[in-house]
Motif scaffolding. Structure first.
Motif, PDB file in Angstrom:
ATOM      1  N   GLY A   1      82.590 -19.667 -21.867  1.00 18.33           N
ATOM      2  CA  GLY A   1      81.317 -19.200 -22.401  1.00 18.33           C
ATOM      3  C   GLY A   1      81.036 -17.737 -22.208  1.00 18.33           C
ATOM      4  O   GLY A   1      79.879 -17.302 -22.308  1.00 18.33           O
TER       5      GLY A   1
ATOM      6  N   PHE B   1      77.598 -20.678 -28.443  1.00 15.46           N
ATOM      7  CA  PHE B   1      78.534 -19.601 -28.135  1.00 15.46           C
ATOM      8  C   PHE B   1      79.377 -19.244 -29.356  1.00 15.46           C
ATOM      9  O   PHE B   1      79.595 -18.069 -29.657  1.00 15.46           O
TER      10      PHE B   1
ATOM     11  N   THR C   1      69.032 -16.299 -16.887  1.00 15.22           N
ATOM     12  CA  THR C   1      69.445 -17.624 -17.358  1.00 15.22           C
ATOM     13  C   THR C   1      70.252 -18.346 -16.284  1.00 15.22           C
ATOM     14  O   THR C   1      70.700 -17.737 -15.301  1.00 15.22           O
TER      15      THR C   1
ATOM     16  N   ASP D   1      76.393 -23.293 -23.809  1.00 17.71           N
ATOM     17  CA  ASP D   1      76.335 -24.182 -24.957  1.00 17.71           C
ATOM     18  C   ASP D   1      77.448 -23.777 -25.921  1.00 17.71           C
ATOM     19  O   ASP D   1      77.370 -22.732 -26.563  1.00 17.71           O
TER      20      ASP D   1
ATOM     21  N   THR E   1      69.917 -16.498 -24.841  1.00 20.47           N
ATOM     22  CA  THR E   1      71.274 -16.287 -24.344  1.00 20.47           C
ATOM     23  C   THR E   1      71.301 -15.213 -23.249  1.00 20.47           C
ATOM     24  O   THR E   1      70.570 -14.231 -23.309  1.00 20.47           O
TER      25      THR E   1
ATOM     26  N   PHE F   1      69.324 -14.373 -30.816  1.00 16.71           N
ATOM     27  CA  PHE F   1      69.610 -15.437 -29.844  1.00 16.71           C
ATOM     28  C   PHE F   1      68.755 -15.200 -28.599  1.00 16.71           C
ATOM     29  O   PHE F   1      69.233 -14.688 -27.579  1.00 16.71           O
TER      30      PHE F   1
ATOM     31  N   GLU G   1      77.084 -17.800 -22.500  1.00 16.92           N
ATOM     32  CA  GLU G   1      76.411 -18.949 -23.111  1.00 16.92           C
ATOM     33  C   GLU G   1      77.235 -20.211 -22.864  1.00 16.92           C
ATOM     34  O   GLU G   1      78.352 -20.336 -23.340  1.00 16.92           O
TER      35      GLU G   1
END
Length: 269
Positions: A184, A160, A118, A156, A102, A99, A154
């Motif tokens: 998340g 996740f 991020t 999303d 992430t 990932f 995460e």
């Protein structure tokens, strides 16, 4: 009679901005009861709130992986349960490979380490206001260190769930605890690191019974803590599933729910 209070931080005694209200501060002080913060946060991310409350004493960080005492601006470690170094190394490098976008956070005793800045990581920084180090994980793991928590952030939801499913399937045989917190967040600590560990440590030290303890919480990682005390208070912002663990459901964290519970529930026990 309640003789000690325990509280989660994010989503509980702190509002959605990561701040503690004057109402909560005043209620905690007026209760004249020892107040212990029990958090998934690192000690560094707890420090400003501890200082704002002006509460020396024992506090629980990393979901119970590190228990420390703050006294006269000095910190003393009372209990530690780091992750197995090789397991943490394999987990982090594996997730980064599978990932690549992430947010991954790695916590040792003194530092919050990331390798990728991020939006989710920046969002957390804006709440906790504690600096992170941007590092190369492969370089970091060349020298063995005590690692207390790994977290994946995460936003999303679909992604996740994929991360959660992958981690549980691939690492279920390791001595790890997987806990969801906030939106998340997947937090991973040693199997023996639970919020209940901190409560048991303090209750044994102070020779207190279960009925003399009360705790405030809002999330899945608070369940062991809520089950360890005699009186559990769950925040109004918690899920319906979490409220099943409550002796008392208070107002939300944005409505001074801790203060409300102290004034309307704790004082009457």
């Amino acid at each position: 009679m309640i003789k000690h209070l325990f509280s989660d931080m994010d989503g509980t005694v702190l509002n959605s901005k990561g701040e503690i209200s004057e109402a909560n501060i005043n209620a905690i002080k007026k209760s004249e009861l020892p107040f212990t913060l029990v958090s998934a946060r690192s000690p560094q991310k707890m420090e400003s709130i501890i200082n704002t409350l002006g509460i020396d004493g024992i506090h629980v960080s990393f979901n119970g992986a590190l228990i420390f005492e703050k006294k006269n601006n000095k910190k003393k470690i009372l209990y530690r349960q780091p992750l197995d170094f090789s397991v943490a190394k394999n987990l982090i490098l594996d997730i980064r490979d599978k990932f690549p976008n992430t947010g991954i956070s790695l916590y040792d005793e003194l530092n919050w380490n990331i390798d990728l800045e991020t939006d989710a990581v920046v969002g957390e920084y804006n709440i906790v206001k504690v600096a992170y180090n941007i590092i190369d994980f492969k370089e970091y793991f060349k020298e063995e260190k005590e690692i207390y928590k790994v977290s994946f952030i995460e936003y999303d939801n679909e992604l996740f769930e994929k991360i959660l499913d992958y981690v549980k399937k691939q690492y279920s045989n390791e001595e790890l605890t997987f806990q969801r917190s906030l939106n998340g967040y997947l937090e991973i600590t040693h199997l023996k690191a639970k919020k209940s560990k901190g409560i048991e440590f303090i209750s044994n030290l102070e020779k207190l019974t279960k009925k003399e303890l009360a705790a405030f919480g809002d999330g899945q990682n608070d369940i062991p803590m809520l089950e360890t005390v005699g009186y559990s208070v769950v925040m109004g912002n918690a899920t319906d599933d979490m409220k099943k663990y409550a002796d008392y459901v208070t107002k939300s964290n944005n409505e001074d729910g801790v203060a409300y519970a102290i004034d309307n529930f704790i004082k009457n026990i």
